[in-house]
Design a protein around this motif. Structure first.
Motif, short mmCIF file in Angstrom:
data_model
loop_
_atom_site.label_atom_id
_atom_site.label_comp_id
_atom_site.label_asym_id
_atom_site.label_seq_id
_atom_site.Cartn_x
_atom_site.Cartn_y
_atom_site.Cartn_z
N GLY A 105 90.87 -53.10 -11.44
CA GLY A 105 91.97 -52.31 -11.99
C GLY A 105 91.93 -50.87 -11.54
O GLY A 105 92.98 -50.23 -11.36
N ARG A 106 90.75 -50.28 -11.39
CA ARG A 106 90.63 -48.90 -10.92
C ARG A 106 90.99 -48.77 -9.45
O ARG A 106 91.56 -47.76 -9.03
CB ARG A 106 89.20 -48.40 -11.16
N VAL A 107 90.64 -49.78 -8.63
CA VAL A 107 90.96 -49.73 -7.21
C VAL A 107 92.43 -50.02 -6.97
O VAL A 107 93.09 -49.35 -6.17
CB VAL A 107 90.08 -50.73 -6.42
N ASP A 108 92.96 -51.03 -7.64
CA ASP A 108 94.35 -51.45 -7.41
C ASP A 108 95.06 -51.63 -8.74
O ASP A 108 95.05 -52.72 -9.32
CB ASP A 108 94.36 -52.77 -6.62
N PRO A 109 95.67 -50.56 -9.29
CA PRO A 109 96.38 -50.67 -10.57
C PRO A 109 97.49 -51.71 -10.57
O PRO A 109 97.88 -52.20 -11.64
CB PRO A 109 96.93 -49.26 -10.78
N ASP A 110 98.02 -52.06 -9.39
CA ASP A 110 99.07 -53.10 -9.32
C ASP A 110 98.55 -54.46 -9.76
O ASP A 110 99.34 -55.36 -10.06
CB ASP A 110 99.62 -53.21 -7.89
N SER A 111 97.23 -54.63 -9.78
CA SER A 111 96.66 -55.92 -10.15
C SER A 111 96.38 -56.04 -11.64
O SER A 111 96.00 -57.12 -12.11
CB SER A 111 95.35 -56.17 -9.37
N ILE A 148 82.45 -49.02 4.49
CA ILE A 148 83.19 -47.99 3.77
C ILE A 148 82.50 -46.66 4.05
O ILE A 148 81.30 -46.50 3.79
CB ILE A 148 83.23 -48.29 2.26
N ILE A 149 83.24 -45.69 4.56
CA ILE A 149 82.64 -44.41 4.95
C ILE A 149 83.13 -43.26 4.08
O ILE A 149 82.72 -42.12 4.27
CB ILE A 149 82.93 -44.10 6.43
N GLY A 150 83.99 -43.55 3.12
CA GLY A 150 84.49 -42.49 2.27
C GLY A 150 85.58 -42.98 1.35
O GLY A 150 85.86 -44.19 1.28
N TYR A 185 99.06 -44.05 -6.67
CA TYR A 185 98.43 -43.68 -7.93
C TYR A 185 97.43 -42.56 -7.63
O TYR A 185 96.23 -42.82 -7.42
CB TYR A 185 97.74 -44.89 -8.57
N PRO A 186 97.88 -41.31 -7.60
CA PRO A 186 97.03 -40.18 -7.16
C PRO A 186 95.75 -40.02 -7.95
O PRO A 186 94.78 -39.45 -7.44
CB PRO A 186 97.96 -38.98 -7.33
N GLU A 187 95.73 -40.50 -9.20
CA GLU A 187 94.51 -40.36 -9.99
C GLU A 187 93.48 -41.44 -9.65
O GLU A 187 92.39 -41.45 -10.24
CB GLU A 187 94.84 -40.41 -11.48
N HIS A 188 93.82 -42.34 -8.74
CA HIS A 188 92.90 -43.40 -8.32
C HIS A 188 92.53 -43.19 -6.85
O HIS A 188 93.21 -42.49 -6.11
CB HIS A 188 93.53 -44.78 -8.51
N PHE A 189 91.44 -43.84 -6.45
CA PHE A 189 90.93 -43.70 -5.09
C PHE A 189 90.93 -45.06 -4.38
O PHE A 189 90.77 -46.11 -5.00
CB PHE A 189 89.51 -43.13 -5.09
N LEU A 190 91.07 -45.00 -3.06
CA LEU A 190 90.95 -46.16 -2.20
C LEU A 190 89.85 -45.91 -1.18
O LEU A 190 89.63 -44.76 -0.77
CB LEU A 190 92.26 -46.45 -1.46
N ASP A 222 83.62 -46.45 -11.27
CA ASP A 222 83.25 -46.47 -12.67
C ASP A 222 84.05 -45.47 -13.49
O ASP A 222 83.78 -45.26 -14.67
CB ASP A 222 81.75 -46.19 -12.82
N GLY A 223 85.01 -44.82 -12.87
CA GLY A 223 85.84 -43.83 -13.55
C GLY A 223 85.36 -42.41 -13.35
O GLY A 223 86.07 -41.46 -13.69
N ASN A 224 84.17 -42.21 -12.79
CA ASN A 224 83.63 -40.87 -12.59
C ASN A 224 83.51 -40.50 -11.11
O ASN A 224 82.93 -39.47 -10.78
CB ASN A 224 82.25 -40.77 -13.24
N GLU A 225 84.03 -41.32 -10.22
CA GLU A 225 83.88 -41.08 -8.80
C GLU A 225 84.76 -39.89 -8.34
O GLU A 225 85.76 -39.56 -8.97
CB GLU A 225 84.22 -42.34 -7.99
#
Length: 683
Positions: free
Chosen positions: A254-260, A586-588, A595-600, A655-658
């Motif tokens: 859910g944190r990686v892909d909120p669409d899921s 994964i290098i970064g 979803y700007p508050e999430h990261f890929l 984990d929400g703190n990245e």
């Protein structure tokens, strides 16, 4: 890679002559009159084949496969899991799993493995199983990788018998017997027990199982032996998989892909029916006409109202004719007719990518809806001549003409095999052929694919030598090469004709050498060892860049052994060691544009890293006994006895703190040590 929760068959009849002499002596008479009564038992050409082949029986005994003959392929050289220990179909000699074709009793099948990797077949019904890893003859088509040819055995003419199987993972029942003097049947049904180990409703790390995964399968056959030359068989097969899990915003997915975020439910099912008529004549003549119907349904619901619904119907008509002609030739003629209809609907966010993309998230499209039908008519005619030139030389030449009306392409594929029996112990084999298959379905659909895509093509080359060391030991060495063309490439925004989404601009190659050493049964034990080296790559014809294929596994070694200790106990061992497969690191991180508050994750060079070496040891013991006058067998197995980690990839684990510079990368581990107990009883 995101962390996964997996919801995800001519034997000529043997003439039996048993002259039974009944001599009646008239005692107390001087003249002895001998009356000889002869009872003649006539053989029948349509003799039912009810026993396992010797090779299949050995495959069933491999440790750690739960008596599943198809799972034994992973103990053969050049075959690897495409999805790790937890599931996925087999990849053969550097080809994609989608390049393979499956046949059940001479009918094409698309569904022979459950989502968790076990096959859909009860061990009690499989008669023969063959894997053709490359350069197969003109009887087979619509494949550029390998062929899985499964033959189900004929029903036994016997009193009604019931077999019950029970293990930690699955339970099943089979009923078999004769109906009349010339008619017999069997029916098998199995159901998984995985749902007993997963509690519904319990939440863990943001995931809640609301439908525990379950699978089931069935096979049935009714056979009528008509006279001595004809055989009519009706066959049914089916299987299903279902499961459901809720993905919350607090989960890694859910944190990686909120669409899921939401309920994910997956349901797959297929049901097939086949009717076969076989005629066995003189001069090696065999004629077979097979008609089959297959319906497959896939339903997937996920996220906020997204779904995919596919209903596939398929009709097949296959004619096969074989005859010994002239003096030293065996001629085979045949035809395949197939009508396939895909009815589909979806409301989904598409990702335009293939297995040659390192970052599917970057090729995300706009949410789209569609409802349509794809119809494909396929016709093939084939001829094959096997010429026994002399005692030392055998030449096989074949042609296969194919026409596919969806891609509007026609092919004339050649097939060649030359066998030289140099000595009684040494044989050389040379095989070569050309092949094609239907494109991956998701790449040719209107709106989200390119209906004008061409069929992927391949050229196969194989050279092998076989040496019979002595009565017990046999060795084979084979070199192979595959040339692959017209593979699908995803198109990006900066590519020409980007609106088509896909083009035929990927080529590839696979090459390798395999060595197998086999020991036949003697002194209570048999087994085999194999080791192979291979290299597989893909080339982007637009950028002219070549990278290793993600399933590239340079070194692969297998050891299988079985020992019969006494009449009750036998033991088995299987060891597999192989190079780690390729993966894209994964290098970064980057911000999710939606979803700007999430990261890929940001990925490095495609398939530039190698997973740790894979090794797995399976142990098994079988104990035969009797309960209440009925035969029984206990199976005790320890899977992955060394508890090896066996990573299948790495994924971004938020984990929400990245932050962009501080994040967690975790490995996706295979199955750990797992004990299993099974019981089979015959009533």
């Amino acid at each position: 890679m995101d962390k996964k929760l997996l919801i995800n068959f001519f034997t000529v009849g043997i003439c039996l002559q048993l002259p039974l002499l009944a001599v009646a002596d008239e005692l107390n008479q001087q003249a002895v009159n001998e009356t000889i009564e002869k009872i003649e038992v006539k053989g029948r050409r349509n003799q039912p084949i009810t026993q396992l082949s010797a090779e299949t029986e050995k495959l069933l005994a491999i440790a750690g496969i739960a008596h599943d003959p198809l799972n034994s392929v992973y103990s053969l050289p050049g075959v690897v899991y495409a999805g790790g220990d937890d599931g996925g179909e087999p990849a053969i000699r550097g080809s994609s799993p989608d390049d393979n074709a499956f046949y059940i009793d001479d009918l094409p099948a698309g569904y022979i493995f459950h989502l968790f990797g076990d096959s859909i077949f009860n061990e009690n019904v499989v008669r023969d199983f063959k894997l053709h890893p490359a350069a197969f003859n003109s009887q087979y088509g619509n494949a550029t990788g390998g062929i899985f040819d499964v033959k189900l055995r004929d029903p036994k003419q016997q009193d009604i018998e019931t077999i019950v199987d029970l293990s930690f993972l699955k339970t099943g029942i089979m009923v078999e017997g004769g109906v009349t003097e010339d008619q017999a049947f069997y029916f098998s049904y199995r159901r998984s027990l995985m749902h007993l180990f997963l509690s519904e409703g319990d939440e863990e790390d943001g995931y809640t199982v609301f439908k525990a995964p379950m699978s089931d399968d069935y096979q049935g056959k009714y056979q009528w032996l008509v006279g001595n030359d004809h055989k009519v068989t009706f066959t049914v097969n089916g299987a299903s998989d279902v499961g459901g899990i809720n993905i919350s915003a607090a989960s890694e997915q859910g944190r990686v892909d909120p669409d899921s975020i939401g309920d994910l439910k997956l349901k797959t099912r297929f049901d097939s029916q086949g009717l076969s008529w076989q005629y066995f004549g003189d001069a090696g003549k065999i004629m077979q006409l097979v008609f089959g119907h297959n319906q497959e349904k896939i339903e997937e619901f996920y996220g906020e109202g997204q779904f995919i619904d596919i209903d596939k119907k398929q009709f097949d008509l296959r004619l096969h004719y074989q005859i010994d002609w002239f003096k030293d030739h065996r001629l085979t003629l045949g035809s395949d007719l197939q009508n396939k209809v895909f009815n589909y609907s979806f409301d989904a966010i598409p990702y335009y990518c293939t297995d040659h993309d390192q970052d599917c998230e970057s090729k995300k499209g706009e949410r789209i809806q569609d409802e349509d039908k794809l119809t494909n008519n396929y016709i093939a005619l084939y001829v094959n001549d096997k010429w026994y030139v002399n005692r030392a030389l055998q030449l096989e030449v074949g042609l296969r003409a194919e026409r596919n009306d969806y891609t509007e392409q026609s092919f004339l594929h050649h097939r060649l095999a030359l066998n030289w029996f140099a000595t009684d112990a040494l044989t050389f084999r040379l095989k070569q052929g050309s092949y094609s298959r239907f494109p991956d379905i998701e790449t040719v659909l209107r709106k989200i694919g390119n209906p004008a895509l061409n069929a992927p093509k391949a050229q196969h080359y194989a050279l092998s030598t076989e040496y019979q060391v002595n009565d017990l030991w046999h060795s084979t060495v084979e070199l192979y090469y595959k040339d692959l063309n017209d593979l699908p490439r995803s198109l990006g925004e900066d590519d020409t004709n980007a609106e088509l989404h896909y083009s035929n601009d990927i080529s590839g190659s696979a090459k390798g050498i395999e060595w197998v050493l086999k020991r036949e049964l003697a002194d209570g034990w048999y087994g085999w060892a194999s080791i192979s080296w291979s290299k597989s790559d893909r080339t982007d014809e637009l950028t002219k860049s070549t990278t290793e294929y993600y399933l590239d596994t340079p070194l692969l070694a297998n050891l299988v052994a079985n020992y019969q200790y006494n009449e009750r106990w036998d033991f088995g061992i299987r060891l597999t060691v192989r190079s780690g497969q390729k993966y894209t690191p994964i290098i970064g991180l980057r911000k999710n544009p939606d979803y700007p508050e999430h990261f890929l994750p940001t990925y490095g060079e495609l398939n530039s890293q190698t997973l740790p070496t894979y090794h797995r040891l399976d142990l098994q013991a079988n104990y035969k006994t009797r309960y209440w006058g009925h035969n029984a067998q206990w199976t005790f197995a320890l899977l992955n006895a060394t508890n090896s980690d066996n990573f299948s990839g790495y994924y971004f684990a938020p984990d929400g703190n990245e932050t962009l510079t501080d994040y967690n990368i975790e490995g996706e581990e295979g199955m750990g040590m797992f004990p299993s107990i099974g019981l089979k009883m015959t009533f």
